[in-house]
Every structure is written in structure tokens, then in C-alpha cells.
Design a protein around this motif. Sequence first.
Motif, PDB file in Angstrom:
ATOM      1  N   SER A 146       0.854  -1.185   0.000  1.00 45.41           N
ATOM      2  CA  SER A 146       0.000   0.000   0.000  1.00 45.41           C
ATOM      3  C   SER A 146       0.890   1.234   0.000  1.00 45.41           C
ATOM      4  N   ILE A 147       0.318   2.365  -0.360  1.00 48.07           N
ATOM      5  CA  ILE A 147       1.053   3.611  -0.166  1.00 48.07           C
ATOM      6  C   ILE A 147       1.405   3.803   1.305  1.00 48.07           C
ATOM      7  N   ARG A 148       0.628   3.175   2.189  1.00 47.44           N
ATOM      8  CA  ARG A 148       0.909   3.292   3.623  1.00 47.44           C
ATOM      9  C   ARG A 148       2.145   2.486   4.027  1.00 47.44           C
ATOM     10  N   GLY A 149       2.671   1.699   3.109  1.00 50.40           N
ATOM     11  CA  GLY A 149       3.954   1.065   3.342  1.00 50.40           C
ATOM     12  C   GLY A 149       5.111   1.988   3.050  1.00 50.40           C
ATOM     13  N   VAL A 160      -0.207   0.342   8.881  1.00 52.79           N
ATOM     14  CA  VAL A 160       1.039   0.913   8.370  1.00 52.79           C
ATOM     15  C   VAL A 160       2.204  -0.036   8.609  1.00 52.79           C
ATOM     16  N   ALA A 161       2.300  -0.578   9.801  1.00 53.08           N
ATOM     17  CA  ALA A 161       3.390  -1.492  10.120  1.00 53.08           C
ATOM     18  C   ALA A 161       3.332  -2.744   9.250  1.00 53.08           C
ATOM     19  N   ALA A 162       2.137  -3.288   9.062  1.00 55.80           N
ATOM     20  CA  ALA A 162       1.985  -4.496   8.245  1.00 55.80           C
ATOM     21  C   ALA A 162       2.388  -4.241   6.798  1.00 55.80           C
ATOM     22  N   LYS A 163       1.964  -3.114   6.241  1.00 57.76           N
ATOM     23  CA  LYS A 163       2.259  -2.839   4.833  1.00 57.76           C
ATOM     24  C   LYS A 163       3.738  -2.509   4.625  1.00 57.76           C
ATOM     25  N   HIS A 164       4.399  -1.890   5.608  1.00 56.71           N
ATOM     26  CA  HIS A 164       5.856  -1.771   5.551  1.00 56.71           C
ATOM     27  C   HIS A 164       6.488  -3.164   5.541  1.00 56.71           C
ATOM     28  N   GLY A 165       5.952  -4.042   6.383  1.00 59.16           N
ATOM     29  CA  GLY A 165       6.485  -5.395   6.468  1.00 59.16           C
ATOM     30  C   GLY A 165       6.362  -6.171   5.181  1.00 59.16           C
ATOM     31  N   ARG A 180      16.824 -18.969  -8.618  1.00 56.24           N
ATOM     32  CA  ARG A 180      15.910 -20.014  -9.102  1.00 56.24           C
ATOM     33  C   ARG A 180      14.967 -19.482 -10.182  1.00 56.24           C
ATOM     34  N   ASN A 181      15.188 -18.248 -10.621  1.00 52.27           N
ATOM     35  CA  ASN A 181      14.315 -17.591 -11.597  1.00 52.27           C
ATOM     36  C   ASN A 181      12.899 -17.411 -11.061  1.00 52.27           C
ATOM     37  N   ILE A 182      12.789 -17.277  -9.751  1.00 56.34           N
ATOM     38  CA  ILE A 182      11.513 -16.938  -9.126  1.00 56.34           C
ATOM     39  C   ILE A 182      11.550 -15.447  -8.809  1.00 56.34           C
ATOM     40  N   ARG A 183      10.702 -14.700  -9.474  1.00 59.91           N
ATOM     41  CA  ARG A 183      10.659 -13.260  -9.278  1.00 59.91           C
ATOM     42  C   ARG A 183       9.598 -12.907  -8.232  1.00 59.91           C
ATOM     43  N   VAL A 184       9.944 -12.003  -7.325  1.00 58.82           N
ATOM     44  CA  VAL A 184       9.008 -11.573  -6.289  1.00 58.82           C
ATOM     45  C   VAL A 184       8.988 -10.048  -6.266  1.00 58.82           C
ATOM     46  N   ASN A 185       7.839  -9.493  -6.535  1.00 57.10           N
ATOM     47  CA  ASN A 185       7.684  -8.050  -6.581  1.00 57.10           C
ATOM     48  C   ASN A 185       6.476  -7.611  -5.762  1.00 57.10           C
ATOM     49  N   CYS A 186       6.297  -6.322  -5.707  1.00 57.90           N
ATOM     50  CA  CYS A 186       5.255  -5.742  -4.869  1.00 57.90           C
ATOM     51  C   CYS A 186       4.489  -4.682  -5.652  1.00 57.90           C
ATOM     52  N   VAL A 187       3.204  -4.615  -5.446  1.00 55.07           N
ATOM     53  CA  VAL A 187       2.381  -3.520  -5.935  1.00 55.07           C
ATOM     54  C   VAL A 187       1.907  -2.721  -4.729  1.00 55.07           C
ATOM     55  N   ALA A 188       2.044  -1.405  -4.806  1.00 55.17           N
ATOM     56  CA  ALA A 188       1.608  -0.531  -3.710  1.00 55.17           C
ATOM     57  C   ALA A 188       0.494   0.380  -4.209  1.00 55.17           C
ATOM     58  N   PRO A 189      -0.749  -0.052  -4.054  1.00 50.32           N
ATOM     59  CA  PRO A 189      -1.863   0.773  -4.520  1.00 50.32           C
ATOM     60  C   PRO A 189      -2.036   2.016  -3.653  1.00 50.32           C
ATOM     61  N   GLY A 190      -2.542   3.060  -4.291  1.00 44.11           N
ATOM     62  CA  GLY A 190      -2.920   4.253  -3.556  1.00 44.11           C
ATOM     63  C   GLY A 190      -4.377   4.193  -3.167  1.00 44.11           C
ATOM     64  N   ALA A 191      -5.077   5.284  -3.346  1.00 40.21           N
ATOM     65  CA  ALA A 191      -6.497   5.348  -2.998  1.00 40.21           C
ATOM     66  C   ALA A 191      -7.298   4.709  -4.131  1.00 40.21           C
ATOM     67  N   ILE A 192      -7.739   3.487  -3.905  1.00 35.68           N
ATOM     68  CA  ILE A 192      -8.434   2.709  -4.926  1.00 35.68           C
ATOM     69  C   ILE A 192      -9.888   2.512  -4.496  1.00 35.68           C
ATOM     70  N   ASP A 193     -10.793   2.709  -5.422  1.00 36.24           N
ATOM     71  CA  ASP A 193     -12.229   2.610  -5.140  1.00 36.24           C
ATOM     72  C   ASP A 193     -12.618   1.146  -4.970  1.00 36.24           C
ATOM     73  N   THR A 194     -12.538   0.681  -3.735  1.00 38.83           N
ATOM     74  CA  THR A 194     -12.862  -0.705  -3.392  1.00 38.83           C
ATOM     75  C   THR A 194     -13.764  -0.719  -2.163  1.00 38.83           C
ATOM     76  N   PRO A 195     -14.418  -1.853  -1.888  1.00 40.06           N
ATOM     77  CA  PRO A 195     -15.211  -1.953  -0.664  1.00 40.06           C
ATOM     78  C   PRO A 195     -14.392  -1.691   0.595  1.00 40.06           C
ATOM     79  N   SER A 245      11.215  -5.395  -6.606  1.00 37.80           N
ATOM     80  CA  SER A 245      10.799  -4.014  -6.831  1.00 37.80           C
ATOM     81  C   SER A 245       9.361  -3.775  -6.368  1.00 37.80           C
ATOM     82  N   THR A 246       9.044  -2.508  -6.194  1.00 36.11           N
ATOM     83  CA  THR A 246       7.676  -2.106  -5.881  1.00 36.11           C
ATOM     84  C   THR A 246       7.158  -1.193  -6.979  1.00 36.11           C
ATOM     85  N   LEU A 247       6.012  -1.542  -7.521  1.00 39.66           N
ATOM     86  CA  LEU A 247       5.343  -0.720  -8.520  1.00 39.66           C
ATOM     87  C   LEU A 247       4.246   0.063  -7.825  1.00 39.66           C
ATOM     88  N   HIS A 248       4.375   1.384  -7.830  1.00 39.99           N
ATOM     89  CA  HIS A 248       3.409   2.251  -7.137  1.00 39.99           C
ATOM     90  C   HIS A 248       2.245   2.574  -8.074  1.00 39.99           C
TER      91      HIS A 248
END
Length: 256
Positions: A146-149, A160-165, A180-195, A245-248
Motif C-alpha cells: 500500500s502507499i501506507r507502506g 502501516v506497520a503491516a504494509k511496511h512489512g 531459481r528464476n523466481i521473481r518476487v515483486n510488490c504492488v503498492a496501490p494508492g487510494a483505490i475505489d474498493t469496498p 521491486s515495488t510498482l506504485h
Amino acid sequence: MTYPILQDKVALVTGAGMGMGAATAKLFAGAGARVAVADFNEEAGERTVADIEAAGGAACYVKVDVSQSEQVKTMVDQVVATYGRLDVAVNNAAITPDVAPLSEFDEDYWDRLMGVNLKGVALSLKYELRQLIEQGGGGSIINVSSIRGFRPQPNAAAYVAAKHGVVGLTKVAAMENGPRNIRVNCVAPGAIDTPMLAASLARRGQAEADVAPKLSLLNRFGTADEVAQASLWLASELSSYITGSTLHADAGYTSS
């Protein structure tokens, strides 16, 4: 238009019953993947599966509480039993932020939130990585932070602590599994219109018109589909040299 960039891949999405998780599962199915829709809410999860199948895609539902190790292990085992392997995972499951100052935080809610939002990602990584390592051939995992990360907010210490983690877990998993050619990345959404965002705003007595201009250089909330597109890119070979990497997906919020 969706291109078949995940053709013949098997994808697992947690928290796929609604919001960003549901949008991601549907987009991945449209891109050619067979999708395991994992969610604690059976009705919501089955609805996502029905939507995918109605659109001509392939999906199955897996009930899981991601804070429980045995359930997460069973989730991955069930995906493999159904589709024969695992290629992509999106660890999206989360619960709504806390709403008290740190001096007043609710310890029971802290434990539940950390169990889902942080431990749940760690457990998902544990069993997904085991499967990817065992079968060989690499894979792609996307964790949802999340952006809160990156930019905290008051009265949400646990979230906030969890999303930093989650960002930290992503980096460690990428370092350990790159060879091992295993890629691990992160998406950090901002304010997204969700429930989830709607529930959080309601708990804080806020409205979109009050908040969106403060959280987005585009002066609007994002959509779940826009975040799903970010995950799709990271899941595909179009991002084959990207890991750790993190994609914001935040309309520039963390850049300002």
C-alpha cells in the motif's frame, strides 16, 4: 483488450472475492491463466469464479484464512491438485485498517490485522515458494502492499506497520529466490475505489470528494482494474528482468 500473456499459466490470487483481488483474478483469466480464487468469504469467492466462467475463463474456488498455516498449505496443495502446478501468485488478502492512535490501539484487532495482512503474506510466500522450488522452472509472485507502506498515516499503526512489512518480505524473498528464476515483486496501490476503502472512509466519517485530491495527483480514486493491470504486468514475461521491486499504482502520491 486483454492479450493472452498468461496463456497456459496457473495463477493463485488471495483475497479474490472482491475489490482488487476479484479484478486481478478476472483479468488474469482473461489473459489466459487458469485461476485459483482464494478467499475466506465463500459467497464472494464463488461469485468471482462464476464471473470468470461466464466470460469463458477457467477458475476454481479455495476457501482459506491466510493467517492459518495449515489452511494456506492446503490452499496451495489444492491448486496443484486441480491444475497440476503453480506459476503465478498474487498475495492480496487483507482486512481494513485500524482507526485508533497508537496510544489507544486495540490489541485484539492488532493481532487479527497482523495475522492477515503480514503473517498471511509470509505464510503464502512460504508455501508458494516451496511449490515453485519443487517443480522448478521459476515463477512470479506479487505481494500487495500500500502507499501506507511508504507514507504513513495517523491512527492506523497496525496497518502501516503491516504494509511496511510486506515490502520487506518482498525484498527478502526476491533475494533468496532470484537464482531459481523466481521473481518476487510488490504492488503498492494508492487510494483505490474498493469496498475496503469505502469501509475505511465510513469508519473515519470521510467522503471521496474530501480525500481524493489529497491522495492523488489525478484528483480521483483509482479503480481495481488499474491495480490489476500492474499485477498482470509483473506476473507476465513482459517484466522478466524485474524482481525485488515495488510498482506504485498511486497516481503519483508517493512521489510528491
